[in-house]
Design a protein around this motif. Structure first.
Motif, mmCIF file in Angstrom:
data_model
loop_
_atom_site.group_PDB
_atom_site.id
_atom_site.type_symbol
_atom_site.label_atom_id
_atom_site.label_comp_id
_atom_site.label_asym_id
_atom_site.label_seq_id
_atom_site.Cartn_x
_atom_site.Cartn_y
_atom_site.Cartn_z
ATOM 1 N N GLN A 16 -6.006 7.746 7.879
ATOM 2 C CA GLN A 16 -5.413 9.090 7.834
ATOM 3 C C GLN A 16 -3.895 9.068 7.807
ATOM 4 N N ILE A 17 -3.287 7.921 8.099
ATOM 5 C CA ILE A 17 -1.841 7.847 8.316
ATOM 6 C C ILE A 17 -1.121 7.464 7.026
ATOM 7 N N VAL A 18 -0.003 8.157 6.779
ATOM 8 C CA VAL A 18 0.901 7.832 5.682
ATOM 9 C C VAL A 18 2.270 7.544 6.290
ATOM 10 N N ILE A 61 -7.277 15.183 -0.775
ATOM 11 C CA ILE A 61 -6.362 15.664 -1.819
ATOM 12 C C ILE A 61 -5.270 14.643 -2.076
ATOM 13 N N TYR A 62 -4.700 14.092 -1.003
ATOM 14 C CA TYR A 62 -3.646 13.081 -1.162
ATOM 15 C C TYR A 62 -4.162 11.878 -1.946
ATOM 16 N N GLN A 63 -5.334 11.378 -1.559
ATOM 17 C CA GLN A 63 -5.854 10.163 -2.196
ATOM 18 C C GLN A 63 -6.232 10.396 -3.652
ATOM 19 N N GLU A 64 -6.672 11.588 -3.987
ATOM 20 C CA GLU A 64 -7.069 11.885 -5.361
ATOM 21 C C GLU A 64 -5.877 12.139 -6.274
ATOM 22 N N ARG A 65 -4.788 12.711 -5.715
ATOM 23 C CA ARG A 65 -3.711 13.189 -6.578
ATOM 24 C C ARG A 65 -2.372 12.482 -6.386
ATOM 25 N N TYR A 66 -2.095 11.964 -5.181
ATOM 26 C CA TYR A 66 -0.710 11.572 -4.902
ATOM 27 C C TYR A 66 -0.537 10.141 -4.396
ATOM 28 N N ARG A 67 -1.572 9.326 -4.446
ATOM 29 C CA ARG A 67 -1.409 7.946 -3.991
ATOM 30 C C ARG A 67 -0.565 7.108 -4.951
ATOM 31 N N PHE A 68 -0.231 7.675 -6.095
ATOM 32 C CA PHE A 68 0.638 6.934 -7.011
ATOM 33 C C PHE A 68 2.075 6.873 -6.508
ATOM 34 N N PHE A 69 2.447 7.733 -5.501
ATOM 35 C CA PHE A 69 3.776 7.638 -4.899
ATOM 36 C C PHE A 69 3.865 6.339 -4.103
ATOM 37 N N SER A 70 4.816 5.484 -4.440
ATOM 38 C CA SER A 70 4.981 4.234 -3.701
ATOM 39 C C SER A 70 5.533 4.505 -2.306
ATOM 40 N N SER A 71 5.235 3.603 -1.388
ATOM 41 C CA SER A 71 5.770 3.741 -0.035
ATOM 42 C C SER A 71 7.291 3.673 -0.065
ATOM 43 N N ASP A 84 0.836 -1.198 0.000
ATOM 44 C CA ASP A 84 0.000 0.000 0.000
ATOM 45 C C ASP A 84 0.871 1.249 0.000
ATOM 46 N N PRO A 85 0.569 2.244 -0.855
ATOM 47 C CA PRO A 85 1.380 3.475 -0.894
ATOM 48 C C PRO A 85 1.430 4.208 0.446
ATOM 49 N N GLN A 86 0.377 4.061 1.252
ATOM 50 C CA GLN A 86 0.348 4.739 2.553
ATOM 51 C C GLN A 86 1.073 3.953 3.632
ATOM 52 N N GLY A 87 1.522 2.746 3.309
ATOM 53 C CA GLY A 87 2.087 1.864 4.317
ATOM 54 C C GLY A 87 1.106 0.751 4.621
ATOM 55 N N ASP A 88 1.603 -0.368 5.108
ATOM 56 C CA ASP A 88 0.737 -1.507 5.407
ATOM 57 C C ASP A 88 -0.340 -1.115 6.411
ATOM 58 N N MET A 89 -1.567 -1.547 6.158
ATOM 59 C CA MET A 89 -2.677 -1.214 7.041
ATOM 60 C C MET A 89 -2.436 -1.714 8.464
ATOM 61 N N SER A 90 -1.815 -2.894 8.601
ATOM 62 C CA SER A 90 -1.562 -3.426 9.948
ATOM 63 C C SER A 90 -0.659 -2.501 10.746
ATOM 64 N N LEU A 91 0.369 -1.944 10.097
ATOM 65 C CA LEU A 91 1.265 -1.017 10.790
ATOM 66 C C LEU A 91 0.549 0.294 11.088
ATOM 67 N N ARG A 92 -0.223 0.785 10.146
ATOM 68 C CA ARG A 92 -0.935 2.050 10.373
ATOM 69 C C ARG A 92 -1.941 1.921 11.512
ATOM 70 N N LYS A 93 -2.606 0.777 11.599
ATOM 71 C CA LYS A 93 -3.537 0.557 12.709
ATOM 72 C C LYS A 93 -2.788 0.510 14.038
ATOM 73 N N THR A 94 -1.648 -0.151 14.040
ATOM 74 C CA THR A 94 -0.846 -0.228 15.264
ATOM 75 C C THR A 94 -0.372 1.163 15.692
ATOM 76 N N ILE A 95 0.056 1.976 14.724
ATOM 77 C CA ILE A 95 0.490 3.347 15.032
ATOM 78 C C ILE A 95 -0.675 4.163 15.574
ATOM 79 N N ALA A 96 -1.841 4.052 14.936
ATOM 80 C CA ALA A 96 -3.020 4.802 15.391
ATOM 81 C C ALA A 96 -3.394 4.412 16.819
#
Length: 459
Positions: free
Chosen positions: A171-173, A329-339, A144-156
């Motif tokens: 919300q986390i990148v 804005i991030y999801q519409e325009r910049y999610r093509f950036f790889s993690s 996932d470009p935002q980072g693995d969901m499991s890690l993002r959930k743990t951070i949240a």
């Protein structure tokens, strides 16, 4: 290389050599001509511009005399070692920058160092090996470009329990270092290009926003942090603050000032606050202070955190939490950036946290740094008559401010003469009388030896 210099010869125009001089100087200061880059010879440039060679010689000669160019006999002219610095008081100044001579210090009071002797290498290695033994091919994919969901959930979950933050994993990148996340944020903020920074502030943040082309306003601080009245008068629409432990002053922003900041942000739709929570894990007096994001009910706080201080700088895992309008804005325009963080590293960190190793490591580090903090304060008692000691009870550094008017440069030089390294409060050189004393990477013997040398240097 070619220089595309447009010369003007009309009435009232500057001399030709001055136009050449001004153009090259601007290109160097703007970063378009970089250190060591070779310029055309005076003969070739004169031919290209169809002017006399003596005119180019005059311009080059002036640039050499001011340090912008270097003349190397038999080789030609090269861009010199010049760095353009902008004082945070809004005054533009030029400083010739020389690469620091690599010196051997007996004790380096670095503010960035951490105590790696406490790091649980065996645990980290065990988790890493276990993940590799699973033959999980997905760990070597982009993910996932935002980072693995499991890690993002743990951070949240961690931020909610430890900092009171109200964030969803969506919300986390996750990114490799705060500089990358600031670069991504530059894209997301788009036309919102006027930012206010605390003065003094974190040098890398200042240089990052400067390189992105932001208009920067320096906002003075009092003993509670950024002065909101000055912020309101600046016209800035973004404020970058470190409320939990400001670097480099060590100030902890109280709740009243935090509410004032939020009130400022709530006055207009496109105002935001960037909260850099770089070392909030380490607080040694009183209860932990909730982050600014935790009291934001209108989606005005952009939250940035990192594991560099809590675990190790080489981990290079940081995270950005975006309010809903900016997330869209991030999801519409910049999610093509790889993690930028490998999935193996993400998975190792995630396991390290969910298995409880991270919490146990933090508890060890708090105890370790608290002991160093208290020991350093004890060692600095003889300094209190001539210095103001600040930055206590949080982070991994203290500040020393000379009461007698000695500048930070005087203090740094005096310490260096005894092979001790301390750090400037204000990297822009605006007449500060304060130096920073970091203790995170030192043991007790090094702290004691360093302070003894500082007594000889300062007292």
């Amino acid at each position: 290389m070619d220089l595309m210099i447009q010369l003007s010869t009309g009435s009232g125009c500057a001399h030709l050599y001055e136009q050449i001089y001004d153009y090259i100087k601007r290109e160097i200061k703007g970063g378009k001509l970089t250190r060591g880059e070779k310029l055309p010879s005076t003969r070739i440039l004169a031919q290209n511009l169809q002017i006399s060679r003596s005119t180019v010689d005059l311009a080059y000669g002036q640039l050499v005399s001011e340090g912008y160019l270097e003349s190397r006999p038999g080789s030609g002219y090269y861009v010199g070692n010049v760095r353009e610095l902008y004082g945070l008081d809004g005054i533009r100044r030029q400083l010739l920058y020389e690469e620091p001579v690599k010196e051997e210090y007996d004790v380096d009071f670095s503010t960035a160092a951490v105590d790696m002797e406490q790091f649980p290498f065996s645990t980290w290695r065990k988790i890493n090996r276990a993940l590799l033994s699973q033959d999980n091919a997905s760990l070597f994919s982009l993910g996932d470009p935002q980072g693995d969901m499991s890690l993002r959930k743990t951070i949240a979950d961690y931020l909610h329990s430890s900092r009171g933050a109200n964030l969803s994993p969506e919300q986390i990148v996750v990114g490799a270092g705060s500089e990358y996340l600031l670069l991504l944020l530059d894209k997301i903020l788009d036309s919102n290009r006027h930012i206010a920074l605390e003065s003094p502030t974190y040098q890398k943040a200042f240089l990052s926003f400067q390189s992105f082309g932001f208009e920067i306003s320096a906002i003075p601080m009092d003993n509670q942090g950024m002065q909101v009245e000055e912020l309101a008068q600046s016209g800035a629409r973004i404020a970058y603050v470190m409320p939990s432990h400001q670097y480099p002053t060590g100030i902890v922003m109280p709740i009243g000032r935090r509410q004032e900041l939020l009130a400022w942000a709530n006055q207009e739709q496109n105002r935001y606050i960037i909260e850099d929570d770089h070392d909030s894990e380490f607080r040694y007096k009183g209860k932990p202070i909730p982050c600014l994001q935790s009291i934001d009910s209108n989606g005005k706080v952009i939250y940035i955190g990192t594991f560099s201080k809590a675990i190790a700088p080489a981990i290079r895992v940081s995270y950005l939490a975006l309010p809903e309008p900016l997330l869209q804005i991030y999801q519409e325009r910049y999610r093509f950036f790889s993690s930028t963080v490998p999935r193996m590293d993400q998975s190792t960190l995630q396991q390290f946290m969910v298995e409880g190793h991270f919490e146990r490591h933090l508890n060890r580090m708090r105890k370790c740094y608290r002991a160093k903090h208290d020991f350093l304060l004890q060692q600095l008692k003889p300094f209190r008559r001539q210095f103001i000691i600040g930055g206590e009870n949080a982070g991994t550094f203290l500040t020393l401010t000379a009461r007698d008017g000695r500048t930070q440069e005087d203090l740094i030089a005096a310490a260096a003469a005894r092979k001790i390294r301390v750090y400037p409060m204000d990297v822009q050189g605006n007449g500060s009388h304060t130096v920073l004393i970091g203790y995170g990477g030192l043991n007790m013997d090094e702290i004691e030896r360093g302070v003894e040398a500082l007594k000889e240097a300062f007292l």
